[in-house]
Design a protein around this motif. Structure first.
Motif, PDB file in Angstrom:
ATOM      1  N   ASP A  94       0.818  -1.214   0.000  1.00 43.80           N
ATOM      2  CA  ASP A  94       0.000   0.000   0.000  1.00 43.80           C
ATOM      3  C   ASP A  94       0.851   1.262   0.000  1.00 43.80           C
ATOM      4  O   ASP A  94       0.411   2.315  -0.452  1.00 43.80           O
ATOM      5  CB  ASP A  94      -0.928   0.015   1.225  1.00 43.80           C
ATOM      6  N   THR A 140       3.936   3.009  -3.621  1.00 47.63           N
ATOM      7  CA  THR A 140       3.205   3.579  -4.755  1.00 47.63           C
ATOM      8  C   THR A 140       3.769   4.911  -5.228  1.00 47.63           C
ATOM      9  O   THR A 140       3.326   5.422  -6.250  1.00 47.63           O
ATOM     10  CB  THR A 140       1.726   3.806  -4.370  1.00 47.63           C
ATOM     11  N   MET A 198       1.120  -8.313  -8.575  1.00 43.10           N
ATOM     12  CA  MET A 198      -0.322  -8.204  -8.384  1.00 43.10           C
ATOM     13  C   MET A 198      -0.771  -9.053  -7.195  1.00 43.10           C
ATOM     14  O   MET A 198      -1.627  -8.639  -6.399  1.00 43.10           O
ATOM     15  CB  MET A 198      -1.051  -8.672  -9.647  1.00 43.10           C
ATOM     16  N   LYS A 239      -1.406  -2.268  -6.946  1.00 42.14           N
ATOM     17  CA  LYS A 239      -2.347  -1.849  -7.975  1.00 42.14           C
ATOM     18  C   LYS A 239      -1.618  -1.699  -9.312  1.00 42.14           C
ATOM     19  O   LYS A 239      -0.392  -1.649  -9.381  1.00 42.14           O
ATOM     20  CB  LYS A 239      -3.019  -0.524  -7.588  1.00 42.14           C
ATOM     21  N   ASP A 240      -2.397  -1.585 -10.385  1.00 42.87           N
ATOM     22  CA  ASP A 240      -1.816  -1.526 -11.717  1.00 42.87           C
ATOM     23  C   ASP A 240      -0.858  -0.353 -11.887  1.00 42.87           C
ATOM     24  O   ASP A 240       0.209  -0.486 -12.501  1.00 42.87           O
ATOM     25  CB  ASP A 240      -2.922  -1.441 -12.778  1.00 42.87           C
ATOM     26  N   ARG A 288       0.604   1.507 -17.794  1.00 42.38           N
ATOM     27  CA  ARG A 288      -0.514   0.867 -17.096  1.00 42.38           C
ATOM     28  C   ARG A 288      -1.281  -0.048 -18.055  1.00 42.38           C
ATOM     29  O   ARG A 288      -1.727  -1.131 -17.677  1.00 42.38           O
ATOM     30  CB  ARG A 288      -1.432   1.944 -16.518  1.00 42.38           C
ATOM     31  N   GLN A 294      -2.215  -4.071 -17.638  1.00 45.91           N
ATOM     32  CA  GLN A 294      -3.577  -4.585 -17.759  1.00 45.91           C
ATOM     33  C   GLN A 294      -3.683  -5.644 -18.856  1.00 45.91           C
ATOM     34  O   GLN A 294      -4.415  -6.630 -18.705  1.00 45.91           O
ATOM     35  CB  GLN A 294      -4.542  -3.432 -18.032  1.00 45.91           C
ATOM     36  N   ARG A 343      -9.133 -10.753 -10.195  1.00 43.57           N
ATOM     37  CA  ARG A 343      -7.699 -10.716  -9.890  1.00 43.57           C
ATOM     38  C   ARG A 343      -7.334 -11.802  -8.890  1.00 43.57           C
ATOM     39  O   ARG A 343      -6.256 -12.411  -8.978  1.00 43.57           O
ATOM     40  CB  ARG A 343      -7.314  -9.330  -9.361  1.00 43.57           C
TER      41      ARG A 343
END
Length: 348
Positions: A174, A177, A291, A296-297, A308, A312, A327
């Motif tokens: 988290d 990033t 992942m 996150k992406d 990104r 994906q 996911r």
């Protein structure tokens, strides 16, 4: 006397020049200043200063005559006396140290406790962290999670370890990033450090050589201050906590990300040159590993230096190949196929 640390005579309080002069004199009955200078490869002025310093230490004596000559005192008795004086000085220094410590503790109160220090201000935390890092000679263990102190990289992962010191870091996904976290992680791995990611960390923590540990007083409010733990039992417990987290975290390599095979390219072992195509290319494996840790992406794209949309597409293609829609299903089935590594468990 000026003492050169790497001189074999430094423990006796002699510098390298004085040591050479003394070694010459003990091998001859006596010598004048010019002879000493020539024999030791120094100037007459340097020889004169060295001889006078040795005389002050009672290691040589000056003989009458013109020019004056110098002779060594019996080394065993003269050096023994010098070492005895040095030992007495060290004892005095130790007494002075204890006196200073008592004064420090009386002034600083709880901060000077034998087993723990309390650092109340960000500047103190940063300075103490830097000091402990420079003193580390074996390994540094690091758990990094938000919130981070504004303007301080102490718990964001500023490595800066000395050469030969092993750095192992686990970042909470988290908090992994932003550009600062990625940059510090890259710097750490570039210097030989090892990096892993975990979905949830119990605490921010840095352990130095398993002799000291730094952690915040309150995990949710880093501005509340930090603790430096010296208690051997507590430090060992914190190191064991790190090892437990490390064992369950996902290994990540940031150094090799530009060298991964491009599907269908010349460096793809499953391309035209390969006789058996792999189930999935290495880039997709790494994206799925990240992942599965909870990234996150956008964060995955930043870590791997891809767009990104590329992330994906790899996730979607993997989902189609696995027959998975969510996911979590993708991570679970990828783990079952061995794409995430033999020791990884989806959702960990």
């Amino acid at each position: 006397m000026n003492v050169i640390p790497d001189s074999p005579w430094s423990a006796a309080g002699l510098d390298a020049t004085g040591g050479r002069v003394l070694e010459h004199l003990v091998g001859t009955r006596s010598a004048d200043t010019a002879t000493v200078a020539e024999a030791t490869g120094i100037s007459p002025g340097e020889a004169e200063k060295a001889l006078r310093r040795l005389a002050d230490a009672l290691l040589v004596i000056r003989l009458d005559g013109r020019p004056a000559r110098w002779a060594a005192s019996p080394p065993r008795s003269s050096l023994a006396a010098l070492l005895a004086r040095r030992r007495a000085q060290l004892i005095e220094a130790e007494v002075a140290l204890e006196r200073l410590q008592e004064k420090y503790e009386a002034t600083s109160g709880p901060r000077a406790a034998h087993l723990m220090e309390v650092l109340e201000h960000e500047e103190e935390v940063s300075a103490r962290y830097t000091q402990l890092l420079k003193q580390s000679s074996v390994e540094v263990l690091h758990l990094a999670k938000p919130p981070y102190l504004t303007g301080s990289q102490v718990f964001a992962g500023e490595p800066g370890v000395a050469a030969g010191v092993r750095l192992r870091s686990v970042y909470e996904t988290d908090g992994f990033t932003d550009a600062v976290s990625l940059e510090t992680a890259l710097r750490g791995t570039a210097e030989g450090g090892e990096l892993r990611l975990a979905s949830r960390l119990p605490v921010k923590l840095v352990v130095f050589d398993r002799t000291a540990a730094l952690l915040p007083v309150r995990g949710d409010r880093p501005e509340s201050g930090s603790l430096v733990v010296h208690s051997p039992a507590l430090v060992e417990a914190l190191a064991a906590l790190f090892e437990n987290v490390w064992a369950g975290a996902m290994p990540v390599s940031l150094e090799s990300r530009d060298d991964w095979p491009v599907p269908g390219g010349t460096n793809d072992p499953g391309g035209a040159a390969g006789s058996h195509a792999p189930e999935v290319d290495e880039r997709t494996r790494e994206i799925l590993r990240l992942m599965a840790t909870g990234l996150k992406d956008d964060s995955i794209a930043r870590v791997l230096k891809v767009s990104r949309r590329t992330v994906q597409k790899h996730v979607t293609d993997a989902g189609n190949a696995l027959g998975a829609k969510t996911r979590f299903q993708i991570a679970l089935r990828a783990a079952g196929r061995g794409w995430l590594g033999p020791d990884h468990k989806a959702g960990g």
